[in-house]
Structures are given as C-alpha cells and as structure tokens.
Write a protein that holds these residues in place. Structure first.
Motif, mmCIF file in Angstrom:
data_model
loop_
_atom_site.group_PDB
_atom_site.id
_atom_site.type_symbol
_atom_site.label_atom_id
_atom_site.label_comp_id
_atom_site.label_asym_id
_atom_site.label_seq_id
_atom_site.Cartn_x
_atom_site.Cartn_y
_atom_site.Cartn_z
ATOM 1 N N LYS A 11 0.797 -1.184 -0.061
ATOM 2 C CA LYS A 11 -0.116 0.152 -0.060
ATOM 3 C C LYS A 11 0.950 1.102 0.108
ATOM 4 O O LYS A 11 2.096 1.323 0.404
ATOM 5 C CB LYS A 11 -0.880 -0.091 1.345
ATOM 6 N N ILE A 12 0.416 2.280 -0.558
ATOM 7 C CA ILE A 12 1.182 3.472 -0.667
ATOM 8 C C ILE A 12 1.518 4.058 0.576
ATOM 9 O O ILE A 12 2.822 4.414 0.705
ATOM 10 C CB ILE A 12 0.431 4.348 -1.569
ATOM 11 N N GLY A 13 0.795 4.012 1.585
ATOM 12 C CA GLY A 13 1.179 4.367 3.068
ATOM 13 C C GLY A 13 2.332 3.385 3.412
ATOM 14 O O GLY A 13 3.033 4.003 4.509
ATOM 15 N N THR A 14 2.556 2.147 3.225
ATOM 16 C CA THR A 14 3.426 1.338 3.723
ATOM 17 C C THR A 14 4.749 1.749 3.152
ATOM 18 O O THR A 14 5.790 1.957 3.751
ATOM 19 C CB THR A 14 3.105 -0.177 3.515
ATOM 20 N N LEU A 15 4.548 2.193 1.782
ATOM 21 C CA LEU A 15 5.835 2.377 1.164
ATOM 22 C C LEU A 15 6.425 3.591 1.633
ATOM 23 O O LEU A 15 7.556 3.908 1.752
ATOM 24 C CB LEU A 15 5.357 2.566 -0.504
ATOM 25 N N ASN A 16 5.566 4.660 1.732
ATOM 26 C CA ASN A 16 5.784 6.092 2.475
ATOM 27 C C ASN A 16 6.418 5.917 3.651
ATOM 28 O O ASN A 16 7.739 6.424 3.944
ATOM 29 C CB ASN A 16 4.594 6.711 2.456
ATOM 30 N N ILE A 18 8.034 3.199 4.812
ATOM 31 C CA ILE A 18 9.277 2.432 4.617
ATOM 32 C C ILE A 18 10.553 3.405 4.237
ATOM 33 O O ILE A 18 11.626 3.542 4.729
ATOM 34 C CB ILE A 18 9.351 1.463 3.605
ATOM 35 N N LEU A 19 10.119 4.468 3.189
ATOM 36 C CA LEU A 19 11.013 5.300 2.635
ATOM 37 C C LEU A 19 11.380 6.112 3.956
ATOM 38 O O LEU A 19 12.541 6.678 3.783
ATOM 39 C CB LEU A 19 10.305 6.140 1.353
ATOM 40 N N ARG A 20 10.237 6.681 4.640
ATOM 41 C CA ARG A 20 10.932 7.855 5.616
ATOM 42 C C ARG A 20 11.827 7.099 6.702
ATOM 43 O O ARG A 20 12.466 7.736 7.281
ATOM 44 C CB ARG A 20 9.370 8.008 6.350
ATOM 45 N N ASP A 21 11.333 5.786 7.070
ATOM 46 C CA ASP A 21 12.296 5.044 8.162
ATOM 47 C C ASP A 21 13.939 4.953 7.571
ATOM 48 O O ASP A 21 14.593 5.201 8.310
ATOM 49 C CB ASP A 21 11.746 3.767 8.342
#
Length: 40
Positions: A11-16, A18-21
């Motif tokens: 999901k786009i929120g999950t990807l975001n 991961i990228l933030r972390d």
C-alpha cells in the motif's frame, strides 16, 4: 526495526513509511533517497 511486509503489492502508505524510516536511518531526505534508488 520494523519488518517489511512480505506481500506482492505494498500500500502507498506502507511504502511511504518504509521510505521515511530508511531516509531517517541514513540521515538524508526522502527526496534524496528516492533519487538514489531510481537514478539511471
């Protein structure tokens, strides 16, 4: 450290998240991370 879900699609929120972390861990901006990942 959070685990990456083992799904065919993220999901786009999950990807975001991961990228933030990852960007926080590397001490770079999310934009810099995305540029590094997708540069040609």
């Amino acid at each position: 450290m959070p685990k990456v879900p083992n799904h065919k699609f993220l999901k786009i929120g999950t990807l975001n998240n991961i990228l933030r972390d990852v960007s926080e861990y590397l001490k770079i901006t999310e934009d810099q991370l995305v540029e590094e990942i997708f540069k040609k």
